[in-house]
Design a protein around this motif. Sequence first.
Motif, PDB file in Angstrom:
ATOM      1  N   GLU A   1       0.835  -1.203   0.000  1.00 47.46           N
ATOM      2  CA  GLU A   1       0.000   0.000   0.000  1.00 47.46           C
ATOM      3  C   GLU A   1       0.861   1.239   0.000  1.00 47.46           C
ATOM      4  O   GLU A   1       1.810   1.350   0.766  1.00 47.46           O
ATOM      5  CB  GLU A   1      -0.897  -0.007   1.229  1.00 47.46           C
ATOM      6  N   TYR A   2       0.526   2.165  -0.899  1.00 43.13           N
ATOM      7  CA  TYR A   2       1.277   3.402  -0.953  1.00 43.13           C
ATOM      8  C   TYR A   2       0.378   4.571  -0.558  1.00 43.13           C
ATOM      9  O   TYR A   2       0.708   5.710  -0.801  1.00 43.13           O
ATOM     10  CB  TYR A   2       1.803   3.627  -2.379  1.00 43.13           C
ATOM     11  N   THR A   3      -0.791   4.310   0.041  1.00 39.40           N
ATOM     12  CA  THR A   3      -1.753   5.394   0.249  1.00 39.40           C
ATOM     13  C   THR A   3      -1.236   6.432   1.244  1.00 39.40           C
ATOM     14  O   THR A   3      -1.414   7.626   1.044  1.00 39.40           O
ATOM     15  CB  THR A   3      -3.084   4.825   0.748  1.00 39.40           C
ATOM     16  N   GLU A   4      -0.563   5.982   2.294  1.00 44.78           N
ATOM     17  CA  GLU A   4      -0.107   6.942   3.296  1.00 44.78           C
ATOM     18  C   GLU A   4       1.347   7.346   3.065  1.00 44.78           C
ATOM     19  O   GLU A   4       1.683   8.515   3.021  1.00 44.78           O
ATOM     20  CB  GLU A   4      -0.248   6.346   4.701  1.00 44.78           C
ATOM     21  N   ASP A   5       2.168   6.323   2.905  1.00 47.28           N
ATOM     22  CA  ASP A   5       3.604   6.544   2.783  1.00 47.28           C
ATOM     23  C   ASP A   5       3.953   6.636   1.303  1.00 47.28           C
ATOM     24  O   ASP A   5       4.212   5.642   0.653  1.00 47.28           O
ATOM     25  CB  ASP A   5       4.314   5.358   3.448  1.00 47.28           C
ATOM     26  N   LYS A   6       3.906   7.871   0.764  1.00 46.03           N
ATOM     27  CA  LYS A   6       4.108   8.018  -0.684  1.00 46.03           C
ATOM     28  C   LYS A   6       5.562   7.739  -1.076  1.00 46.03           C
ATOM     29  O   LYS A   6       6.482   8.211  -0.407  1.00 46.03           O
ATOM     30  CB  LYS A   6       3.730   9.425  -1.121  1.00 46.03           C
ATOM     31  N   PRO A   7       5.776   6.981  -2.164  1.00 45.86           N
ATOM     32  CA  PRO A   7       7.152   6.690  -2.585  1.00 45.86           C
ATOM     33  C   PRO A   7       7.749   7.856  -3.374  1.00 45.86           C
ATOM     34  O   PRO A   7       7.034   8.550  -4.106  1.00 45.86           O
ATOM     35  CB  PRO A   7       6.992   5.477  -3.490  1.00 45.86           C
ATOM     36  N   ILE A   8       9.026   8.068  -3.218  1.00 47.47           N
ATOM     37  CA  ILE A   8       9.741   9.041  -4.041  1.00 47.47           C
ATOM     38  C   ILE A   8      11.065   8.434  -4.480  1.00 47.47           C
ATOM     39  O   ILE A   8      11.527   7.454  -3.926  1.00 47.47           O
ATOM     40  CB  ILE A   8      10.012  10.375  -3.302  1.00 47.47           C
ATOM     41  N   MET A   9      11.660   9.072  -5.517  1.00 49.32           N
ATOM     42  CA  MET A   9      12.952   8.612  -6.001  1.00 49.32           C
ATOM     43  C   MET A   9      14.019   9.150  -5.061  1.00 49.32           C
ATOM     44  O   MET A   9      14.128  10.361  -4.870  1.00 49.32           O
ATOM     45  CB  MET A   9      13.154   9.164  -7.417  1.00 49.32           C
ATOM     46  N   THR A  10      14.791   8.270  -4.472  1.00 47.40           N
ATOM     47  CA  THR A  10      15.769   8.704  -3.479  1.00 47.40           C
ATOM     48  C   THR A  10      17.131   8.101  -3.805  1.00 47.40           C
ATOM     49  O   THR A  10      17.210   6.975  -4.271  1.00 47.40           O
ATOM     50  CB  THR A  10      15.363   8.220  -2.082  1.00 47.40           C
ATOM     51  N   GLU A  11      18.157   8.846  -3.511  1.00 46.02           N
ATOM     52  CA  GLU A  11      19.513   8.345  -3.736  1.00 46.02           C
ATOM     53  C   GLU A  11      19.944   7.599  -2.474  1.00 46.02           C
ATOM     54  O   GLU A  11      20.171   8.192  -1.427  1.00 46.02           O
ATOM     55  CB  GLU A  11      20.476   9.496  -4.025  1.00 46.02           C
ATOM     56  N   ILE A  12      20.053   6.294  -2.569  1.00 43.17           N
ATOM     57  CA  ILE A  12      20.326   5.500  -1.384  1.00 43.17           C
ATOM     58  C   ILE A  12      21.824   5.344  -1.181  1.00 43.17           C
ATOM     59  O   ILE A  12      22.310   5.258  -0.062  1.00 43.17           O
ATOM     60  CB  ILE A  12      19.594   4.140  -1.472  1.00 43.17           C
ATOM     61  N   ARG A  13      22.536   5.310  -2.284  1.00 42.61           N
ATOM     62  CA  ARG A  13      23.991   5.323  -2.268  1.00 42.61           C
ATOM     63  C   ARG A  13      24.394   6.271  -3.375  1.00 42.61           C
ATOM     64  O   ARG A  13      23.597   6.512  -4.263  1.00 42.61           O
ATOM     65  CB  ARG A  13      24.522   3.923  -2.649  1.00 42.61           C
ATOM     66  N   PRO A  14      25.622   6.786  -3.374  1.00 44.69           N
ATOM     67  CA  PRO A  14      25.985   7.668  -4.491  1.00 44.69           C
ATOM     68  C   PRO A  14      25.755   6.987  -5.836  1.00 44.69           C
ATOM     69  O   PRO A  14      26.323   5.924  -6.094  1.00 44.69           O
ATOM     70  CB  PRO A  14      27.476   7.938  -4.251  1.00 44.69           C
ATOM     71  N   GLY A  15      24.913   7.562  -6.666  1.00 41.60           N
ATOM     72  CA  GLY A  15      24.668   6.997  -7.987  1.00 41.60           C
ATOM     73  C   GLY A  15      23.615   5.901  -8.019  1.00 41.60           C
ATOM     74  O   GLY A  15      23.257   5.425  -9.081  1.00 41.60           O
ATOM     75  N   HIS A  16      23.113   5.469  -6.891  1.00 45.65           N
ATOM     76  CA  HIS A  16      22.102   4.406  -6.873  1.00 45.65           C
ATOM     77  C   HIS A  16      20.777   5.006  -6.389  1.00 45.65           C
ATOM     78  O   HIS A  16      20.637   5.372  -5.231  1.00 45.65           O
ATOM     79  CB  HIS A  16      22.566   3.288  -5.924  1.00 45.65           C
ATOM     80  N   PHE A  17      19.848   5.119  -7.330  1.00 42.71           N
ATOM     81  CA  PHE A  17      18.562   5.731  -7.004  1.00 42.71           C
ATOM     82  C   PHE A  17      17.490   4.662  -6.943  1.00 42.71           C
ATOM     83  O   PHE A  17      17.502   3.703  -7.707  1.00 42.71           O
ATOM     84  CB  PHE A  17      18.171   6.760  -8.073  1.00 42.71           C
ATOM     85  N   ILE A  18      16.540   4.856  -6.043  1.00 42.95           N
ATOM     86  CA  ILE A  18      15.470   3.876  -5.946  1.00 42.95           C
ATOM     87  C   ILE A  18      14.156   4.573  -5.628  1.00 42.95           C
ATOM     88  O   ILE A  18      14.117   5.573  -4.914  1.00 42.95           O
ATOM     89  CB  ILE A  18      15.810   2.792  -4.895  1.00 42.95           C
ATOM     90  N   TYR A  19      13.095   4.046  -6.209  1.00 49.93           N
ATOM     91  CA  TYR A  19      11.760   4.594  -6.021  1.00 49.93           C
ATOM     92  C   TYR A  19      11.134   3.855  -4.855  1.00 49.93           C
ATOM     93  O   TYR A  19      10.749   2.692  -4.979  1.00 49.93           O
ATOM     94  CB  TYR A  19      10.973   4.375  -7.313  1.00 49.93           C
ATOM     95  N   ALA A  20      11.072   4.498  -3.693  1.00 50.67           N
ATOM     96  CA  ALA A  20      10.589   3.779  -2.520  1.00 50.67           C
ATOM     97  C   ALA A  20       9.984   4.738  -1.521  1.00 50.67           C
ATOM     98  O   ALA A  20      10.288   5.927  -1.509  1.00 50.67           O
ATOM     99  CB  ALA A  20      11.747   3.031  -1.866  1.00 50.67           C
ATOM    100  N   SER A  21       9.120   4.191  -0.669  1.00 55.04           N
ATOM    101  CA  SER A  21       8.571   4.990   0.419  1.00 55.04           C
ATOM    102  C   SER A  21       9.550   4.957   1.590  1.00 55.04           C
ATOM    103  O   SER A  21      10.539   4.235   1.568  1.00 55.04           O
ATOM    104  CB  SER A  21       7.214   4.430   0.836  1.00 55.04           C
ATOM    105  N   LYS A  22       9.243   5.757   2.630  1.00 49.38           N
ATOM    106  CA  LYS A  22      10.215   5.908   3.711  1.00 49.38           C
ATOM    107  C   LYS A  22      10.493   4.590   4.427  1.00 49.38           C
ATOM    108  O   LYS A  22      11.634   4.251   4.725  1.00 49.38           O
ATOM    109  CB  LYS A  22       9.696   6.948   4.713  1.00 49.38           C
ATOM    110  N   SER A  23       9.421   3.851   4.707  1.00 46.73           N
ATOM    111  CA  SER A  23       9.621   2.605   5.458  1.00 46.73           C
ATOM    112  C   SER A  23      10.422   1.612   4.609  1.00 46.73           C
ATOM    113  O   SER A  23      11.301   0.908   5.118  1.00 46.73           O
ATOM    114  CB  SER A  23       8.271   2.005   5.842  1.00 46.73           C
ATOM    115  N   GLU A  24      10.111   1.584   3.295  1.00 45.67           N
ATOM    116  CA  GLU A  24      10.868   0.674   2.419  1.00 45.67           C
ATOM    117  C   GLU A  24      12.322   1.086   2.349  1.00 45.67           C
ATOM    118  O   GLU A  24      13.221   0.248   2.356  1.00 45.67           O
ATOM    119  CB  GLU A  24      10.268   0.704   1.013  1.00 45.67           C
ATOM    120  N   LEU A  25      12.528   2.392   2.307  1.00 46.33           N
ATOM    121  CA  LEU A  25      13.890   2.906   2.208  1.00 46.33           C
ATOM    122  C   LEU A  25      14.740   2.445   3.386  1.00 46.33           C
ATOM    123  O   LEU A  25      15.893   2.033   3.223  1.00 46.33           O
ATOM    124  CB  LEU A  25      13.840   4.431   2.170  1.00 46.33           C
TER     125      LEU A  25
END
Lengths: 399, 419
Positions: free
Chosen positions: B372-396
Amino acid sequence: MAEEKLEQVTQEKDKYENLYKFSRKLEIKTLQEKYPNPNVSLEVPGYLEGEMDENTILRVKNLHISFKTPNGLVRAVRNVNFDLKKGETLCIVGESGSGKSVTSRAIMGILAGNAIIDEGHIYYKDKDLAKCKEKDFYELRGSSIGMIFQDPLSSLNPIMKIGKQLTEALILKTGLNREQAKVRAIELMHEVGIPEPEKRFKQYPFQFSGGMRQRIVIAIALAMEPEILICDEPTTALDVTIQAQILDLIKKLKKEKDLTIIFITHDLGVVANMADRIAVMYAGKIVEYGTSEEVFYNPQHPYTWALLESMPSLSTSNRLSAIPGTPPNMIYPPKGDAFAQRNRYALKIDFEQEPPFFKVTDTHYAATWLLHENAPKVENPLKNRYQSQRKETNVEVTE
Amino acid sequence: MAELENVKATNPAEAEPILELKNVRQYFQHGFGKNKVVVKAVHNVSFDVKKGEVFGLVGESGCGKTTTGRSVIKLYNITDGDIVFKGVTISRGTRTFKQNIASLRKQIAAIKAESKEALDDLKGELKLQEEGGDTTANNTSNRMSEIKADEESKVAALKEEIAANRAKIREARSINKRNAELMDKMQMIFQDPIDSLDPRFTVKDIIAEGMIINGVRDKAYIEQKVNEALELVGLLPDHASRYPHEFSGGQRQRIGIARALVVNPELIIADEPISALDVSIQAQIINLLNDIRKDMGLSILFIAHNLSVVKFFCDRIGVMYYGRLVEIATAEELFAHPLHPYTKSLLSAVPLPDPDYEKNRKRIFYRPSLREYTEDKPIMTEIRPGHFIYASKSELARYERELNGEEVEKDPTLIYSGE
């Protein structure tokens, strides 16, 4: 560089020009009489020795097929021999034009009108399919041997509802009436994993996605419960995730229905997934024949090496080793080993004399002079490939 | 409204980008009224291609990777977002501005309705007061004119904003006009080498067409360039007078590449250039593209679904799923540490020429409906330099722990085969 190439091309041109002009003038039939297939030999490789036993469901022996074209006779299949054991999956691998589809179409009796079976036998039960008439095939097709084609869009009739295409054969052959056939068809759709078969039964092919269409094609092929299923590149038009689904489905159905499968493809990854036994074809001939493990882990023919090398594995980092050149023109099949011109390891004899099948193990044969006892020892270029690949994929294999 | 949810996927330390996509959307619509269907083929995609880099786009068929490529080369007008090529905006979508105008119009209507209601009330009051000869009637009429003035000033401000948005739409349209000089530097190689060559053109016509359209008239120069291009892709100059049907599939793809190279492009969009070719020929074409890229310093946007080829050929890879980019990383990083569940399922579907691996392979299936993404909206985030991932905060948080090599709970969207 360019000059070299030019020279090479002109040489080839000169070589064939006389023959080419000549063949244009002659009637094709007389041509065939006058110049009988130079490569026809009754020599049968060691793996076909002995009579057909109970386990052998199909035997292709010494098969030669040509096509009449305005340019001359195309020798599409030249001396193909293999056995199909009950319950196994035989993968035929090769480039386009290597004769793999033609072989399978000969088994189904659906060769194009300009095809001639020059010689050879296809034994199935007590019949020789190479000599069967169209009328005899009528009983075999579908009920004994089923076939799945490459492109699921063009193998379905776009203006006929899916249900009708599924029940067509059932009504025609088993004498079921329409209601019974519908029940059976919905059962089949359920088996191949189509959700809501009752609703889908009334839809047209364009309303299905590529993977679903291929499932329908499989359901049609299995409607008459054939013994042998021929899959002619069933996943080439699909992407990886759908491909994996379809392969899983075919494997599941094989187990459930006790099918014997001939699987034709040029994707070696798919072959590794499906095959029990592999026949590698090049220029109308089988060049290597063995079990899946033998062909992948201990390949003997330079063409098999080249094929495996030209596929980047997940661990390849340096330059890909491509196979130079293109497959030979099969109107003028080359003398000697057909692969010699593109072969890094070609010997002098390869250009003069065709290699016979050399036995590697009881189940593994390869047609290359490199296996002759007097040949120089060549190290298998793929020796270290699998170790590094396994490191990459974290798969542990006990040998 | 331009959602800036996609952080620009760049690493500022690296080379400057030749192509940038900013929140690009490409919607297709058909039908009218209640039959109207909007297909969101590309949905808010941002990435960039650096100079001299090969950027791979992978995903299953129908995920929008080809549409992205075609939008970049302006075969479609994009719906929203910006495409910047060599520092110049070449395409701009108008959807944001149109939506702005619509919402402003709604605001105007709301203001008008509000003031009308107030005025109606006051009118009734005024009538009663006038009939009764009340002295406060003057006051009321004053208040009415105040309300009217207030409404007018608010509406005027909003109308100005609408005009500004209109101006932006006009600007976007002028941007979208063909910039011939710049677009020359971007060329495309198509998937099917049979369909993409005109059967009635000779090879020379096919290759020279781009130059002739650009106004080159010098025949000797054209011939020289055609021959050079042919040699570059490993064909002979005397092939120039032949027709496409005289060539094999691999050679035809070479002609397609020569056609793209003849105008000296800086960026090539290769849309599955090898998937229609034989295995042995695929390696030839990949090697050719690799050589050309190194010699000419080309950047390539490589669209494909064969992951082992993509890993071999690309520097960075973007994984697309249903119109969205879900993960961007360097090739090594993506294959060594795939994080997004879809990437994992895609990697588990790749067949490798190794029977033992194939027999032990565990397929992983991605079921986005299990999350479910209804509350925790996913965004594209840089998790490591050069590694981006589309995830919500809890997934991140979970992905971060996974990257650090800690034991993590199972991804809820993944189903392992055999379960």
